[in-house]
Design a protein around this motif. Structure first.
Motif, short mmCIF file in Angstrom:
data_model
loop_
_atom_site.label_atom_id
_atom_site.label_comp_id
_atom_site.label_asym_id
_atom_site.label_seq_id
_atom_site.Cartn_x
_atom_site.Cartn_y
_atom_site.Cartn_z
N PHE A 1 -7.29 6.71 -0.40
CA PHE A 1 -6.94 5.59 -1.28
C PHE A 1 -6.43 4.41 -0.44
N LEU B 1 -1.38 -2.02 -10.91
CA LEU B 1 -2.24 -0.92 -11.34
C LEU B 1 -2.39 -1.00 -12.85
N CYS C 1 -5.75 1.35 -1.82
CA CYS C 1 -4.91 0.52 -2.68
C CYS C 1 -5.34 -0.95 -2.64
N ASP D 1 -10.13 -0.60 -6.38
CA ASP D 1 -9.99 0.85 -6.14
C ASP D 1 -9.46 1.51 -7.41
N VAL E 1 1.80 -4.47 -5.92
CA VAL E 1 0.52 -3.90 -6.33
C VAL E 1 0.52 -3.84 -7.84
N LYS F 1 -3.12 -7.29 -5.66
CA LYS F 1 -2.28 -6.86 -4.55
C LYS F 1 -1.84 -8.08 -3.75
N GLY G 1 2.00 1.77 -3.49
CA GLY G 1 0.94 2.32 -4.33
C GLY G 1 0.74 3.80 -4.11
N LYS G 2 0.70 4.21 -2.86
CA LYS G 2 0.51 5.63 -2.55
C LYS G 2 1.73 6.45 -3.00
N VAL H 1 -6.69 -0.58 -9.38
CA VAL H 1 -5.90 -1.62 -8.71
C VAL H 1 -6.45 -2.97 -9.18
N THR I 1 0.84 -1.20 0.00
CA THR I 1 0.00 0.00 0.00
C THR I 1 0.87 1.25 0.00
#
Length: 179
Positions: free
Chosen positions: A87, A110, A89, A93, A108, A103, A44-45, A100, A41
């Protein structure tokens, strides 16, 4: 900070799908993780926080052009900070143009599916062999063309992509090391 070209990790979700991609690339960098607590996560962020402003400008230009052809566009500029805070993740999402798709603890996936092409971005972390507090971060991109327009679309995108991804990877690493 050194970024090198590499290959799609063998245990990446994208490598276990038994798919043949029309385009693939991977770039790798090392991140210092002193608490050994970076999550997928966090990756992803960091991806969404790492892009330079000029990449955002390119996406805005891209959205204006491709909307004329009925392709999907993103609307991430509206309340971006709030969107990132909320978010999670998690699969399903969506943030901007990026959904996404998968995961795991260390990865992750995307991407987006559109009428001209489907793309995926893997954000993958693994233990670095030279130091227990370091992780390898590998950003891989795969593209599947759905028709001739996908091939045509990707021609001008490809050279920019090879420049943007290493820059974004550096940004991801900086963002993670701030944590």
């Amino acid at each position: 900070m050194k970024i090198i070209k590499t290959t799609l990790p063998t245990n990446s979700i994208l490598n276990t799908l038994d798919k043949k991609y029309d385009y693939t690339d991977s770039f790798q960098g090392i991140v210092y993780d002193p608490k050994n607590d970076f999550t997928s996560t966090d990756l992803g962020k960091a991806f969404f926080r790492s892009g330079p402003k000029w990449v955002g400008a390119l996406f805005t230009l891209r959205n204006k052009i491709v909307s004329l052809f009925g392709l999907k566009t993103s609307n991430i500029n509206k309340d971006r900070k709030k969107l990132l805070e909320n978010f999670k993740c998690e699969p399903g999402d969506q943030l901007g143009l990026f959904k996404v798709f998968g995961k795991k603890e260390n990865e992750v996936i995307l991407g987006e599916d559109d009428k001209h092409l489907n793309f995926r971005v893997s954000l993958f972390k693994k233990q670095y062999t030279n130091g227990e507090k370091n992780k390898e971060i590998i950003v891989s991109t795969t593209v599947e063309f759905n028709n001739w327009f996908g091939k045509l679309y990707f021609l001008p995108v490809r050279p920019f992509h090879k420049i943007i991804v290493p820059i974004m990877l550096k940004g991801i690493i900086k963002e993670l090391e701030k944590k």
